[in-house]
Design an enzyme around this catalytic site. Structure first.
Site, PDB file in Angstrom:
ATOM      1  N   LYS A  83      -7.705  -7.771  16.646  1.00 20.12           N
ATOM      2  CA  LYS A  83      -6.906  -6.749  15.960  1.00 20.12           C
ATOM      3  C   LYS A  83      -5.647  -6.491  16.767  1.00 20.12           C
ATOM      4  CE  LYS A  83      -7.073  -4.079  12.331  1.00 20.12           C
ATOM      5  NZ  LYS A  83      -7.626  -4.438  11.008  1.00 20.12           N
ATOM      6  N   GLY A  96     -10.331   7.814  -3.925  1.00 21.41           N
ATOM      7  CA  GLY A  96      -9.197   6.942  -3.611  1.00 21.41           C
ATOM      8  C   GLY A  96      -9.014   5.893  -4.689  1.00 21.41           C
ATOM      9  N   GLY A 121      -6.388   3.602  -4.964  1.00 19.97           N
ATOM     10  CA  GLY A 121      -5.322   2.678  -4.580  1.00 19.97           C
ATOM     11  C   GLY A 121      -5.655   1.276  -5.054  1.00 19.97           C
ATOM     12  N   VAL A 162      -7.733  -1.015  -4.087  1.00 19.61           N
ATOM     13  CA  VAL A 162      -9.138  -1.381  -4.251  1.00 19.61           C
ATOM     14  C   VAL A 162      -9.853  -0.400  -5.193  1.00 19.61           C
ATOM     15  CG1 VAL A 162     -11.341  -1.754  -3.083  1.00 19.61           C
ATOM     16  CG2 VAL A 162      -9.220  -2.406  -1.943  1.00 19.61           C
TER      17      VAL A 162
HETATM   18  P1  NAI Z   1      -4.501   1.969  -0.662  1.00 17.77           P
HETATM   19  O1  NAI Z   1      -3.618   2.563   0.347  1.00 17.77           O
HETATM   20  O2  NAI Z   1      -3.941   1.102  -1.733  1.00 17.77           O
HETATM   21  O3  NAI Z   1      -5.341   3.127  -1.407  1.00 17.77           O
HETATM   22  C1  NAI Z   1      -5.883   4.230  -0.759  1.00 17.77           C
HETATM   23  C2  NAI Z   1      -5.839   5.375  -1.770  1.00 17.77           C
HETATM   24  O4  NAI Z   1      -6.576   6.462  -1.245  1.00 17.77           O
HETATM   25  C3  NAI Z   1      -4.425   5.877  -2.046  1.00 17.77           C
HETATM   26  O5  NAI Z   1      -4.237   5.963  -3.450  1.00 17.77           O
HETATM   27  C4  NAI Z   1      -4.399   7.256  -1.370  1.00 17.77           C
HETATM   28  O6  NAI Z   1      -3.550   8.162  -2.032  1.00 17.77           O
HETATM   29  C5  NAI Z   1      -5.851   7.656  -1.488  1.00 17.77           C
HETATM   30  N1  NAI Z   1      -6.305   8.648  -0.526  1.00 17.77           N
HETATM   31  C6  NAI Z   1      -6.012   8.770   0.792  1.00 17.77           C
HETATM   32  N2  NAI Z   1      -6.653   9.813   1.329  1.00 17.77           N
HETATM   33  C7  NAI Z   1      -7.398  10.348   0.344  1.00 17.77           C
HETATM   34  C8  NAI Z   1      -8.300  11.435   0.275  1.00 17.77           C
HETATM   35  N3  NAI Z   1      -8.577  12.197   1.339  1.00 17.77           N
HETATM   36  N4  NAI Z   1      -8.896  11.705  -0.899  1.00 17.77           N
HETATM   37  C9  NAI Z   1      -8.625  10.967  -1.993  1.00 17.77           C
HETATM   38  N5  NAI Z   1      -7.782   9.921  -1.999  1.00 17.77           N
HETATM   39  C10 NAI Z   1      -7.174   9.616  -0.843  1.00 17.77           C
HETATM   40  O7  NAI Z   1      -5.641   1.190   0.158  1.00 17.77           O
HETATM   41  P2  NAI Z   1      -6.627   0.086  -0.372  1.00 17.77           P
HETATM   42  O8  NAI Z   1      -6.067  -1.252  -0.084  1.00 17.77           O
HETATM   43  O9  NAI Z   1      -7.054   0.415  -1.754  1.00 17.77           O
HETATM   44  O10 NAI Z   1      -7.866   0.271   0.628  1.00 17.77           O
HETATM   45  C11 NAI Z   1      -8.766   1.360   0.457  1.00 17.77           C
HETATM   46  C12 NAI Z   1      -9.760   1.351   1.618  1.00 17.77           C
HETATM   47  O11 NAI Z   1     -10.455   0.109   1.652  1.00 17.77           O
HETATM   48  C13 NAI Z   1      -9.112   1.509   3.006  1.00 17.77           C
HETATM   49  O12 NAI Z   1      -9.983   2.241   3.824  1.00 17.77           O
HETATM   50  C14 NAI Z   1      -9.013   0.091   3.517  1.00 17.77           C
HETATM   51  O13 NAI Z   1      -9.034   0.047   4.939  1.00 17.77           O
HETATM   52  C15 NAI Z   1     -10.294  -0.502   2.948  1.00 17.77           C
HETATM   53  N6  NAI Z   1     -10.218  -1.945   2.807  1.00 17.77           N
HETATM   54  C16 NAI Z   1      -9.270  -2.528   2.033  1.00 17.77           C
HETATM   55  C17 NAI Z   1      -9.185  -3.902   1.926  1.00 17.77           C
HETATM   56  C18 NAI Z   1      -8.154  -4.551   1.065  1.00 17.77           C
HETATM   57  O14 NAI Z   1      -8.268  -5.754   0.851  1.00 17.77           O
HETATM   58  N7  NAI Z   1      -7.169  -3.841   0.544  1.00 17.77           N
HETATM   59  C19 NAI Z   1     -10.113  -4.778   2.651  1.00 17.77           C
HETATM   60  C20 NAI Z   1     -11.140  -4.072   3.393  1.00 17.77           C
HETATM   61  C21 NAI Z   1     -11.161  -2.694   3.461  1.00 17.77           C
END
Ligand code: NAI
Length: 351
Positions: free
Chosen positions: A81, A174, A176, A178
């Site tokens: 990392k 969340g 986003g 995923v």
């Molecule tokens: P993203 O940044 O696209 O989405 C995260 C979403 O969560 C955003 O819409 C944000 O506004 C929302 N959010 C943040 N804090 C919040 C809270 N307290 N309550 C409600 N919503 C909240 O991230 P993504 O790519 O969707 O990833 C989501 C999670 O999955 C992260 O923890 C990431 O580390 C993990 N992850 C993602 C991978 C990927 O391929 N994108 C791979 C492995 C893990």
């Protein structure tokens, strides 16, 4: 700043500090293991850490978790990392990314950088101007991640509730890259959704599009549902939240969902089946591993959905193996998954 005595230190093969005053770069690259392939992979997190100590902790912990993931997925690299200390919105400049590229290059292929929180495929393209040891220049790994989470969630529900997903109540935290996709897949299977996001407009839009119930972020973890799916940030489950959970399964994409790994036992005591985060979110890593062979000249990546579906099945199979082991050895799925990962890493180190 202690290293060898650090609680997160786990025989990491190499931990390097990089500094470049001109661009403001201050970075730590932690390589957990390269054995036996001579290389390691893991994303680059850029975050305004309050202290060097906090950055080191994150680098050590995340590198170890990457090793777990890559070993469980049987991919030919160890885990690593990079963490960059700084605010990605303010401090991230081409000069800083070039300095980071030179740092990665100095490791001579022992570490292959990719995107993570605070970095993007565009950043990887800039880093690539200084080093070939870059992955994730073209790929948004969230589709295979979401499909893998969906497969793992289905396995967990079948095991704990002996049913398919039709009518299963899922709270998605969340929406986003995923979380939204996961919600769409669940809705298509007839699951009943409760959703939230701190981005209110996004939450409202998704709720409307999927016919989901919308709640505020502060109450999502304690909904009376079958499944709680954390897809936002880490440390979602701490002791008070554990006590307040009203679900029977926790299965979501977020990394480091447990504020403390010991809480895995608390989940078992409360008879809640927890799908360990570093297992259920393996789909992205498996999917991104295809990039090297497919994508050298592509500017936009279109996922091969047949392949994504196959990779998701693998996530489901790995998850089944973890739940089986947990039952056999009367431990939490978290402990079972860590045991399997450590065994696989030890075997690799002996190769
Ligand atoms: P993203 O940044 O696209 O989405 C995260 C979403 O969560 C955003 O819409 C944000 O506004 C929302 N959010 C943040 N804090 C919040 C809270 N307290 N309550 C409600 N919503 C909240 O991230 P993504 O790519 O969707 O990833 C989501 C999670 O999955 C992260 O923890 C990431 O580390 C993990 N992850 C993602 C991978 C990927 O391929 N994108 C791979 C492995 C893990």
């Amino acid at each position: 700043m202690a290293l060898f005595d650090h609680p997160e230190f786990d025989d990491h093969e190499q931990v390097s500090l990089f500094s470049d005053e001109a661009s403001g770069l201050r970075a730590i690259i932690a390589i957990h293991t390269t054995a036996p392939f001579g290389t390691s992979g893991g994303g680059c997190r850029m975050w305004p850490y309050a202290s060097d100590e906090e950055a080191l902790r994150d680098a050590l912990r995340l590198a170890r978790h990457m090793s777990y993931k890559l070993a469980l997925a049987e991919l030919p690299a160890g885990g690593a990392k990079a963490v960059v200390i700084g605010d990605s919105r303010r401090d991230k400049t081409p000069a800083l990314l070039h300095a980071l590229g030179r740092a990665v290059h100095a490791l001579n292929g022992r570490y292959i950088i990719a995107e993570d929180v605070g970095t993007t495929p565009d950043d990887m393209r800039i880093i690539h101007e200084k080093t070939p040891y870059v992955s994730g220049r073209h790929v948004d790994s969230s589709p295979p991640t979401a499909h893998g989470v969906f497969a793992g969630l289905r396995v967990a529900v079948a095991r704990r509730l002996q049913r398919d997903l039709k009518g299963v109540r899922v709270a998605v935290q969340g929406l986003g890259n995923v979380g939204r996709r996961l919600a769409e897949l669940l809705a298509a299977e007839g699951a009943e959704l409760i959703v939230t996001d701190i981005d209110e407009a996004r939450a409202r839009e998704v709720a409307q599009a999927l016919g989901a119930q919308l709640v505020t972020p502060d109450v999502i973890a304690t909904q009376d549902v079958d499944v709680f799916a954390p897809c936002a940030l880490g440390d979602v489950i701490d002791a008070p939240t554990l006590a307040a959970l009203r679900c029977t399964v926790v299965a979501g994409s977020a990394n480091n969902q447990l504020a403390d790994e010991a809480l895995a036992d608390g989940l078992v005591e409360r008879n809640i089946l927890y799908a360990p985060d570093f297992v259920i979110n393996l789909g992205g890593v498996i999917g991104a591993a295809h990039e090297g062979v497919q994508l050298e000249d592509a500017s936009d990546y279109v996922w091969d959905m047949e392949r994504v579906a196959k990779d998701a099945e693998r996530v489901g199979a790995i998850m089944t193996g973890v739940f089986d082991r947990a039952e056999r050895e009367a431990v939490s799925p978290q402990v079972a998954a860590v045991r399997s990962a450590k065994e696989a890493i030890a075997a690799r180190r002996k190769m």
